[in-house]
Design a protein around this motif. Structure first.
Motif, PDB file in Angstrom:
ATOM      1  N   GLY A   1       0.914  -1.048   0.040  1.00  0.00           N
ATOM      2  CA  GLY A   1       0.163  -0.110   0.081  1.00  0.00           C
ATOM      3  C   GLY A   1       0.758   1.388  -0.024  1.00  0.00           C
ATOM      4  N   HIS A   2       2.198   1.220  -0.691  1.00  0.00           N
ATOM      5  CA  HIS A   2       3.054   2.243  -0.239  1.00  0.00           C
ATOM      6  C   HIS A   2       3.396   2.904  -1.499  1.00  0.00           C
ATOM      7  N   ILE A   3       3.318   4.260  -1.468  1.00  0.00           N
ATOM      8  CA  ILE A   3       4.096   5.156  -2.585  1.00  0.00           C
ATOM      9  C   ILE A   3       4.865   5.991  -2.120  1.00  0.00           C
ATOM     10  N   TRP A   4       6.058   6.291  -2.809  1.00  0.00           N
ATOM     11  CA  TRP A   4       7.116   7.313  -2.452  1.00  0.00           C
ATOM     12  C   TRP A   4       7.696   8.250  -3.703  1.00  0.00           C
ATOM     13  N   PHE A   5       7.861   9.306  -3.047  1.00  0.00           N
ATOM     14  CA  PHE A   5       8.338  10.239  -4.155  1.00  0.00           C
ATOM     15  C   PHE A   5       9.427  11.234  -3.559  1.00  0.00           C
ATOM     16  N   SER A   6       9.892  12.020  -4.409  1.00  0.00           N
ATOM     17  CA  SER A   6      10.816  13.257  -3.973  1.00  0.00           C
ATOM     18  C   SER A   6      10.102  14.634  -4.548  1.00  0.00           C
ATOM     19  N   SER A   7      10.307  15.669  -3.907  1.00  0.00           N
ATOM     20  CA  SER A   7       9.738  16.824  -4.550  1.00  0.00           C
ATOM     21  C   SER A   7      10.430  18.005  -3.625  1.00  0.00           C
ATOM     22  N   VAL A   8       9.839  19.158  -3.771  1.00  0.00           N
ATOM     23  CA  VAL A   8      10.473  20.221  -2.910  1.00  0.00           C
ATOM     24  C   VAL A   8       9.449  20.417  -1.743  1.00  0.00           C
ATOM     25  N   LYS A   9       9.791  21.021  -0.726  1.00  0.00           N
ATOM     26  CA  LYS A   9       8.791  21.161   0.562  1.00  0.00           C
ATOM     27  C   LYS A   9       7.932  22.383   0.033  1.00  0.00           C
ATOM     28  N   PRO A  10       6.487  22.165   0.030  1.00  0.00           N
ATOM     29  CA  PRO A  10       5.622  23.343  -0.186  1.00  0.00           C
ATOM     30  C   PRO A  10       5.677  24.376   0.883  1.00  0.00           C
ATOM     31  N   ALA A  11       5.379  25.504   0.521  1.00  0.00           N
ATOM     32  CA  ALA A  11       4.946  26.623   1.338  1.00  0.00           C
ATOM     33  C   ALA A  11       3.571  26.875   1.785  1.00  0.00           C
ATOM     34  N   GLY A  12       2.992  27.383   2.814  1.00  0.00           N
ATOM     35  CA  GLY A  12       1.809  27.938   2.885  1.00  0.00           C
ATOM     36  C   GLY A  12       1.673  28.981   1.968  1.00  0.00           C
ATOM     37  N   TYR A  13       0.327  29.116   1.539  1.00  0.00           N
ATOM     38  CA  TYR A  13       0.330  30.285   0.389  1.00  0.00           C
ATOM     39  C   TYR A  13      -0.945  30.980   0.852  1.00  0.00           C
ATOM     40  N   PRO A  14      -1.104  32.168   0.170  1.00  0.00           N
ATOM     41  CA  PRO A  14      -2.306  33.107   0.186  1.00  0.00           C
ATOM     42  C   PRO A  14      -3.337  32.842  -0.863  1.00  0.00           C
ATOM     43  N   ILE A  15      -4.509  32.555  -0.630  1.00  0.00           N
ATOM     44  CA  ILE A  15      -5.548  32.211  -1.570  1.00  0.00           C
ATOM     45  C   ILE A  15      -5.619  33.517  -2.345  1.00  0.00           C
ATOM     46  N   PRO A  16      -6.094  33.456  -3.472  1.00  0.00           N
ATOM     47  CA  PRO A  16      -6.131  34.829  -4.408  1.00  0.00           C
ATOM     48  C   PRO A  16      -7.538  35.496  -3.727  1.00  0.00           C
ATOM     49  N   ILE A  17      -7.437  36.913  -3.652  1.00  0.00           N
ATOM     50  CA  ILE A  17      -8.230  37.629  -3.169  1.00  0.00           C
ATOM     51  C   ILE A  17      -8.777  38.849  -4.296  1.00  0.00           C
ATOM     52  N   SER A  18      -8.389  38.453  -5.329  1.00  0.00           N
ATOM     53  CA  SER A  18      -8.638  39.484  -6.273  1.00  0.00           C
ATOM     54  C   SER A  18     -10.274  39.535  -6.600  1.00  0.00           C
ATOM     55  N   GLY A  19     -10.923  38.836  -6.217  1.00  0.00           N
ATOM     56  CA  GLY A  19     -12.422  38.330  -6.492  1.00  0.00           C
ATOM     57  C   GLY A  19     -13.270  38.728  -5.210  1.00  0.00           C
ATOM     58  N   PRO A  20     -14.657  38.050  -5.398  1.00  0.00           N
ATOM     59  CA  PRO A  20     -15.560  37.996  -4.479  1.00  0.00           C
ATOM     60  C   PRO A  20     -14.951  37.399  -3.129  1.00  0.00           C
ATOM     61  N   VAL A  21     -14.332  36.546  -3.223  1.00  0.00           N
ATOM     62  CA  VAL A  21     -13.794  35.706  -2.262  1.00  0.00           C
ATOM     63  C   VAL A  21     -12.929  36.543  -1.342  1.00  0.00           C
ATOM     64  N   GLY A  22     -11.977  37.331  -1.930  1.00  0.00           N
ATOM     65  CA  GLY A  22     -11.343  38.295  -1.083  1.00  0.00           C
ATOM     66  C   GLY A  22     -12.006  39.407  -0.431  1.00  0.00           C
ATOM     67  N   GLU A  23     -13.244  39.843  -1.018  1.00  0.00           N
ATOM     68  CA  GLU A  23     -14.166  40.905  -0.471  1.00  0.00           C
ATOM     69  C   GLU A  23     -14.579  40.391   0.911  1.00  0.00           C
ATOM     70  N   LEU A  24     -15.185  39.162   0.886  1.00  0.00           N
ATOM     71  CA  LEU A  24     -15.837  38.723   1.968  1.00  0.00           C
ATOM     72  C   LEU A  24     -14.755  38.433   3.113  1.00  0.00           C
TER      73      LEU A  24
END
Ligand SMILES: [Fe+2]
Length: 312
Positions: free
Chosen positions: A181-204
């Motif tokens: 049941g195993h998978i494994w891979f390499s990548s780069v460590k992700p960062a936290g991120y701001p969600i886009p706020i240029s639309g109505p979600v940002g206004e709320l």
């Protein structure tokens, strides 16, 4: 029906809903009408406010494109995506689950990649990370031959679909679980991120004085016939936004240990210097394997958006 009172309107609409031949449609639609009308009554919604809400909903659709989904972003920001997930997983909310919201950034068809391979498909900033994930059923047995789709941001917080500087399908890949049941891979460590706020979600968010950050995470989607398809995310335990995820996604089962190895040889001889590891276990339930319609289907050709961060 000739409408005589405000209550007549609700009754008239509910009577029409009753004509629908599908029982499930009737159930959903009548609940929607009852709650919408009750919402308008409870909030004493004015005409101006109603027009403002209609405009907001229209813009959710107008801003949704092949590479951005404002509707899914909005559902997450109001906690609806998390609620739907918790109502439908973990034995319908009775037990802890490793399922989590899909989010607006899943793309179908990421490259099939051998276990041990890398999902870095163009030069990408970030510390190396080696990920191990195991899939078990709810009886504890390993699930072999499951397809596991993986996606995450770069260390500067962009998914490849938002960022023309990244190759198509960078930091995305599909793996198959082995006999354990195993998978494994390499990548780069992700960062936290701001969600886009240029639309109505940002206004709320601004109207509520909320920040727009998600804690660092890697997304997983586990798919095998005979099991309920599971979307998941594993969050970094040391992220400052773990308690206040703008999408309300963090559950105890999905807090992962992204462990720094400062002075140890990496699993790959190419990697010199510090690296991270993440080991995590997922439990999937018997059920129907079903892939939803992907929230996005392509990559933006526009310059990557400005990183806009709201202060809470
Ligand atoms: Fe994400």
């Amino acid at each position: 029906m000739i409408i005589r009172t405000e209550q007549d309107v609700t009754n008239a609409v509910l009577a029409e809903v009753e004509r629908a031949p599908s029982p499930r449609f009737r159930e959903i639609m009548s609940a929607a009408v009852r709650h919408l009308h009750a919402f308008a009554r409870e909030a004493k919604l004015t005409e101006a406010e109603f027009h403002q809400i209609c405009g907001h909903i229209a813009r959710l659709g107008q801003l949704t494109t092949a590479s951005h989904n404002e509707v899914v972003l909005s559902a997450g920001s109001m906690g609806l995506s998390s609620l739907i997930c918790l109502l439908n997983n973990g034995d319908h909310g009775q037990t802890e689950t490793t399922a989590n919201l899909m989010g607006p950034f899943w793309r179908q068809g990421s490259p099939a990649t051998e276990n041990g391979g890398s999902i870095v498909r163009s030069p990408t900033v970030g510390d190396p990370i080696f990920v191990n994930a195991w899939v078990r059923d709810n009886g504890g047995s390993p699930v072999a031959g499951a397809q596991v789709d993986v996606w995450h941001t770069s260390a500067d917080g962009y998914y490849e679909n938002q960022d023309p500087e990244q190759a198509d399908m960078n930091l995305r890949g599909t793996f198959t679980t082995d006999e354990t049941g195993h998978i494994w891979f390499s990548s780069v460590k992700p960062a936290g991120y701001p969600i886009p706020i240029s639309g109505p979600v940002g206004e709320l968010l601004k109207a509520q004085g909320r920040h727009n950050m998600r804690p660092a995470h890697i997304h997983f989607m586990i798919h095998k016939p005979g099991y309920k398809t599971q979307f998941s995310q594993v969050y970094s335990a040391d992220d400052p936004h773990l308690e206040t995820d703008v999408q309300f996604g963090v559950t105890q089962a999905l807090i992962g240990q992204y462990v720094l190895h400062a002075n140890e040889p990496a699993p790959s001889p190419d990697v010199k210097g510090p690296w991270y590891s993440l080991d995590h276990h997922f439990i999937i339930e018997p059920g129907e394997a079903h892939l939803p319609k992907p929230p996005i289907t392509g990559k933006s050709q526009a310059p990557r958006p400005q990183r806009a961060v709201l202060k809470a």
